[in-house]
Design a protein around this motif. Sequence first.
Motif, PDB file in Angstrom:
ATOM      1  N   GLU A 117       0.838  -1.191   0.000  1.00 33.68           N
ATOM      2  CA  GLU A 117       0.000   0.000   0.000  1.00 33.68           C
ATOM      3  C   GLU A 117       0.879   1.249   0.000  1.00 33.68           C
ATOM      4  O   GLU A 117       1.827   1.342   0.784  1.00 33.68           O
ATOM      5  CB  GLU A 117      -0.892   0.005   1.243  1.00 33.68           C
ATOM      6  N   ILE A 118       0.559   2.184  -0.890  1.00 28.55           N
ATOM      7  CA  ILE A 118       1.273   3.454  -0.934  1.00 28.55           C
ATOM      8  C   ILE A 118       0.365   4.517  -0.341  1.00 28.55           C
ATOM      9  O   ILE A 118      -0.757   4.735  -0.809  1.00 28.55           O
ATOM     10  CB  ILE A 118       1.683   3.820  -2.376  1.00 28.55           C
ATOM     11  N   ASN A 119       0.841   5.177   0.732  1.00 27.32           N
ATOM     12  CA  ASN A 119       0.043   6.187   1.425  1.00 27.32           C
ATOM     13  C   ASN A 119       0.101   7.537   0.725  1.00 27.32           C
ATOM     14  O   ASN A 119      -0.913   8.207   0.579  1.00 27.32           O
ATOM     15  CB  ASN A 119       0.517   6.332   2.872  1.00 27.32           C
ATOM     16  N   SER A 120       1.307   7.951   0.319  1.00 33.78           N
ATOM     17  CA  SER A 120       1.452   9.244  -0.333  1.00 33.78           C
ATOM     18  C   SER A 120       2.768   9.280  -1.097  1.00 33.78           C
ATOM     19  O   SER A 120       3.656   8.453  -0.883  1.00 33.78           O
ATOM     20  CB  SER A 120       1.424  10.379   0.695  1.00 33.78           C
ATOM     21  N   ILE A 121       2.864  10.255  -1.989  1.00 32.07           N
ATOM     22  CA  ILE A 121       4.094  10.448  -2.736  1.00 32.07           C
ATOM     23  C   ILE A 121       4.349  11.946  -2.836  1.00 32.07           C
ATOM     24  O   ILE A 121       3.430  12.737  -3.038  1.00 32.07           O
ATOM     25  CB  ILE A 121       4.041   9.770  -4.124  1.00 32.07           C
ATOM     26  N   ASP A 122       5.597  12.327  -2.638  1.00 29.74           N
ATOM     27  CA  ASP A 122       5.997  13.726  -2.691  1.00 29.74           C
ATOM     28  C   ASP A 122       7.039  13.855  -3.795  1.00 29.74           C
ATOM     29  O   ASP A 122       8.085  13.188  -3.751  1.00 29.74           O
ATOM     30  CB  ASP A 122       6.586  14.146  -1.335  1.00 29.74           C
ATOM     31  N   LEU A 123       6.742  14.670  -4.787  1.00 25.73           N
ATOM     32  CA  LEU A 123       7.650  14.862  -5.921  1.00 25.73           C
ATOM     33  C   LEU A 123       7.940  16.347  -6.099  1.00 25.73           C
ATOM     34  O   LEU A 123       7.152  17.192  -5.659  1.00 25.73           O
ATOM     35  CB  LEU A 123       7.017  14.299  -7.203  1.00 25.73           C
ATOM     36  N   PRO A 124       9.052  16.691  -6.760  1.00 24.99           N
ATOM     37  CA  PRO A 124       9.341  18.107  -7.002  1.00 24.99           C
ATOM     38  C   PRO A 124       8.313  18.715  -7.967  1.00 24.99           C
ATOM     39  O   PRO A 124       7.560  17.992  -8.627  1.00 24.99           O
ATOM     40  CB  PRO A 124      10.742  18.085  -7.619  1.00 24.99           C
ATOM     41  N   GLN A 125       8.293  20.030  -8.033  1.00 25.15           N
ATOM     42  CA  GLN A 125       7.396  20.753  -8.937  1.00 25.15           C
ATOM     43  C   GLN A 125       8.023  20.844 -10.323  1.00 25.15           C
ATOM     44  O   GLN A 125       9.252  20.804 -10.465  1.00 25.15           O
ATOM     45  CB  GLN A 125       7.158  22.182  -8.413  1.00 25.15           C
ATOM     46  N   GLU A 126       7.181  20.986 -11.333  1.00 23.85           N
ATOM     47  CA  GLU A 126       7.699  21.231 -12.683  1.00 23.85           C
ATOM     48  C   GLU A 126       8.514  22.524 -12.666  1.00 23.85           C
ATOM     49  O   GLU A 126       8.192  23.466 -11.950  1.00 23.85           O
ATOM     50  CB  GLU A 126       6.536  21.315 -13.683  1.00 23.85           C
ATOM     51  N   GLN A 127       9.587  22.531 -13.421  1.00 23.67           N
ATOM     52  CA  GLN A 127      10.557  23.622 -13.534  1.00 23.67           C
ATOM     53  C   GLN A 127      11.552  23.673 -12.374  1.00 23.67           C
ATOM     54  O   GLN A 127      12.430  24.519 -12.360  1.00 23.67           O
ATOM     55  CB  GLN A 127       9.885  24.996 -13.723  1.00 23.67           C
ATOM     56  N   ASP A 128      11.426  22.779 -11.384  1.00 22.06           N
ATOM     57  CA  ASP A 128      12.422  22.713 -10.312  1.00 22.06           C
ATOM     58  C   ASP A 128      13.742  22.224 -10.887  1.00 22.06           C
ATOM     59  O   ASP A 128      13.765  21.310 -11.720  1.00 22.06           O
ATOM     60  CB  ASP A 128      11.991  21.744  -9.204  1.00 22.06           C
ATOM     61  N   GLU A 129      14.831  22.810 -10.443  1.00 23.54           N
ATOM     62  CA  GLU A 129      16.177  22.340 -10.790  1.00 23.54           C
ATOM     63  C   GLU A 129      16.561  21.286  -9.762  1.00 23.54           C
ATOM     64  O   GLU A 129      16.391  21.507  -8.559  1.00 23.54           O
ATOM     65  CB  GLU A 129      17.183  23.492 -10.739  1.00 23.54           C
ATOM     66  N   ILE A 130      17.059  20.151 -10.234  1.00 26.55           N
ATOM     67  CA  ILE A 130      17.437  19.080  -9.308  1.00 26.55           C
ATOM     68  C   ILE A 130      18.859  18.625  -9.587  1.00 26.55           C
ATOM     69  O   ILE A 130      19.376  18.794 -10.690  1.00 26.55           O
ATOM     70  CB  ILE A 130      16.465  17.883  -9.391  1.00 26.55           C
ATOM     71  N   ASP A 131      19.473  18.055  -8.568  1.00 23.94           N
ATOM     72  CA  ASP A 131      20.832  17.531  -8.680  1.00 23.94           C
ATOM     73  C   ASP A 131      20.805  16.019  -8.743  1.00 23.94           C
ATOM     74  O   ASP A 131      19.919  15.386  -8.168  1.00 23.94           O
ATOM     75  CB  ASP A 131      21.677  17.958  -7.474  1.00 23.94           C
ATOM     76  N   ALA A 132      21.796  15.456  -9.391  1.00 21.69           N
ATOM     77  CA  ALA A 132      21.952  13.997  -9.408  1.00 21.69           C
ATOM     78  C   ALA A 132      22.371  13.533  -8.021  1.00 21.69           C
ATOM     79  O   ALA A 132      23.057  14.253  -7.295  1.00 21.69           O
ATOM     80  CB  ALA A 132      23.011  13.595 -10.436  1.00 21.69           C
ATOM     81  N   ASP A 133      21.952  12.330  -7.674  1.00 19.83           N
ATOM     82  CA  ASP A 133      22.354  11.668  -6.434  1.00 19.83           C
ATOM     83  C   ASP A 133      21.915  12.396  -5.165  1.00 19.83           C
ATOM     84  O   ASP A 133      22.499  12.198  -4.114  1.00 19.83           O
ATOM     85  CB  ASP A 133      23.871  11.440  -6.412  1.00 19.83           C
ATOM     86  N   SER A 134      20.904  13.251  -5.265  1.00 17.62           N
ATOM     87  CA  SER A 134      20.310  13.891  -4.087  1.00 17.62           C
ATOM     88  C   SER A 134      18.833  13.513  -4.052  1.00 17.62           C
ATOM     89  O   SER A 134      18.204  13.409  -5.104  1.00 17.62           O
ATOM     90  CB  SER A 134      20.419  15.412  -4.171  1.00 17.62           C
TER      91      SER A 134
END
Length: 136
Positions: free
Chosen positions: A35-52
């Motif tokens: 069972e998956i309770n929730s998921i939190d993802l970044p917003q569109e246009q967010d800059e993200i780093d590898a391995d973080s």
Amino acid sequence: MSDKVKNFMHYLWYSEQDGVITIGINEEGLEDITEINSIDLPQEQDEIDADSPIGTLDSDDGQLDIFSPVKGTVIEVNSQVLENPEIILEDSYEEGWLLRIETTEELEDEDLVDDDDDDDDDDEKDFEDEEESDKD
């Protein structure tokens, strides 16, 4: 699952097409989750780093951090999994993908965790070879 899908971090998958990386959770990552309770993802246009960590999935088996194999910009978040995270359990490779990232980096397979598994096999073989030579 297509031939272009590769695993990383042991429990995540990605595919690359024209500089766009799609990320999801693979069978190993979902193995103990019912069972998956929730998921939190970044917003569109967010800059993200590898391995973080870029997001989290909260399930009956605990929290799972979501990472990106590359640095880039989030160009699409799968709104279906945000509204109904169970889609990930039903079809993690097609309907249950998590997000898409545009990157200018080249993906180098040797940087990915799963490729290290091959090294372990070599180490075991080396160990077995040493045992054989010790017997002689």
